[in-house]
Design an enzyme around this catalytic site. Structure first.
Site, short mmCIF file in Angstrom:
data_model
loop_
_atom_site.label_atom_id
_atom_site.label_comp_id
_atom_site.label_asym_id
_atom_site.label_seq_id
_atom_site.Cartn_x
_atom_site.Cartn_y
_atom_site.Cartn_z
N ASP A 12 0.63 -1.11 0.10
CA ASP A 12 -0.01 0.24 0.03
C ASP A 12 0.86 1.25 0.13
O ASP A 12 1.90 1.36 0.52
CB ASP A 12 -0.78 -0.11 1.34
N HIS A 29 2.96 3.88 -8.95
CA HIS A 29 2.72 2.43 -9.16
C HIS A 29 3.99 2.03 -9.88
O HIS A 29 4.46 0.79 -9.72
CB HIS A 29 1.58 2.26 -10.09
N LEU A 122 11.12 -20.39 -5.70
CA LEU A 122 10.12 -19.47 -4.85
C LEU A 122 9.05 -19.51 -5.68
O LEU A 122 8.92 -19.65 -6.90
CB LEU A 122 10.73 -18.16 -5.07
C1 FPP Z 1 -1.73 0.13 -3.48
O1 FPP Z 1 -1.35 1.35 -3.40
C2 FPP Z 1 -1.16 -0.66 -4.58
C3 FPP Z 1 -1.98 -1.05 -5.65
C4 FPP Z 1 -3.41 -1.35 -5.88
C5 FPP Z 1 -1.17 -1.84 -6.85
C6 FPP Z 1 0.02 -2.53 -6.46
C7 FPP Z 1 0.88 -2.49 -7.61
C8 FPP Z 1 2.33 -2.49 -7.75
C9 FPP Z 1 2.89 -2.54 -6.59
C10 FPP Z 1 3.22 -2.34 -8.91
C11 FPP Z 1 2.68 -3.38 -10.01
C12 FPP Z 1 2.91 -4.80 -9.35
C13 FPP Z 1 3.04 -5.78 -10.22
C14 FPP Z 1 3.27 -7.10 -9.71
C15 FPP Z 1 3.25 -5.62 -11.75
P1 FPP Z 1 -2.43 2.65 -3.33
O2 FPP Z 1 -2.39 2.90 -4.98
O3 FPP Z 1 -3.63 2.00 -2.83
O4 FPP Z 1 -1.65 3.71 -2.77
P2 FPP Z 1 -2.52 4.80 -1.83
O5 FPP Z 1 -3.07 4.28 -0.46
O6 FPP Z 1 -1.33 5.80 -1.40
O7 FPP Z 1 -3.41 5.44 -2.61
#
Ligand code: FPP
Length: 224
Positions: A12, A29, A122
């Site tokens: 997150d 992201h 893994l």
């Molecule tokens: C949450 O942060 C994160 C996500 C919903 C997406 C996770 C994706 C990645 C780490 C990159 C891509 C991964 C792969 C495996 C290709 P948020 O956007 O909810 O953050 P916020 O709480 O600050 O809004």
């Protein structure tokens, strides 16, 4: 010292990091993907066998289309660029959640699973379009349809995590303390670490610190 076989992570804080440093959630992201790579390497170094990453929840469909498209493009590029290498590194990819994406991405995800299915160093479980409540309801429905018995063993057999040991450790970055519909059944006995840092800022150093602390905890599993 506690054995550590399975780490699950709620990654997150991408959006907040992106807005703060690059004036764009999507940039967060992109940076978050770099953390994914670092954490995969550190997981291998620590000889941990299972890593489950919450990449997209069933609730994430409520985000703006532009952000959703960006995330799936990122994933598509990642797999196109890195799948060969992942396979050579003896890493297995498994998708948790229902593959209801573009036919191109669905095919790519199926290919990633198939190509790496025999790998054993893994196992990375990518939770994509995953929601724990839906998973549980569907497991009960499957048992009901087969007129099976409702018990722990039968339920676990019908979850998407069948054959995957429960996580020993859950890490959530981003300074928020909730489970967000993630592995509600499977996390019953996990040690939970909430980390202040946003996912793109999370490093191997913090990860190693959590692993060290986890190893020293007295885990009772209900006993004394
Ligand atoms: C949450 O942060 C994160 C996500 C919903 C997406 C996770 C994706 C990645 C780490 C990159 C891509 C991964 C792969 C495996 C290709 P948020 O956007 O909810 O953050 P916020 O709480 O600050 O809004």
């Amino acid at each position: 010292m506690n054995p550590l076989n399975h780490v699950a992570i709620i990654m997150d804080g991408n959006g907040r990091w992106g807005l703060k440093y690059k004036n764009s959630r999507n940039a967060g992201h992109k940076e978050g993907l770099k953390t994914v790579e670092k954490i995969i390497n550190e997981t291998i170094k620590n000889r941990i066998k299972f890593l489950t990453l919450y990449a997209f929840s069933t609730e994430n469909w409520k985000r703006p289309k532009k952000e959703i498209n960006y995330l799936f493009n990122l994933l598509e590029n990642f797999l196109n660029n890195r799948l060969e290498d992942i396979n050579k590194q003896n890493i297995r990819i498994k998708i948790l959640g229902y593959k209801k994406f573009s036919s191109k991405l669905n095919k790519l995800l199926n290919l990633a699973e198939k190509k790496t299915s025999k790998n054993s160093k893994l196992q990375i479980n990518l939770a994509l379009n995953y929601g724990s409540k839906t998973e549980l309801i569907n497991a009960f429905k499957k048992i009901y349809k087969k007129k099976g018995k409702i018990n722990e063993k039968n339920l676990e057999k019908n979850l998407q995590t069948y054959n995957i040991p429960d996580p020993d450790l859950l890490i959530r970055t981003g300074n928020t303390k909730r489970l967000s519909n993630f592995l509600l059944w499977q996390l019953a006995y996990a040690e939970i670490f909430f980390e202040k840092k946003l996912w793109p800022a999370f490093t191997e150093k913090e990860y190693k610190k959590i692993i060290k602390e986890f190893r020293s905890i007295k885990r009772n599993f209900g006993k004394i």
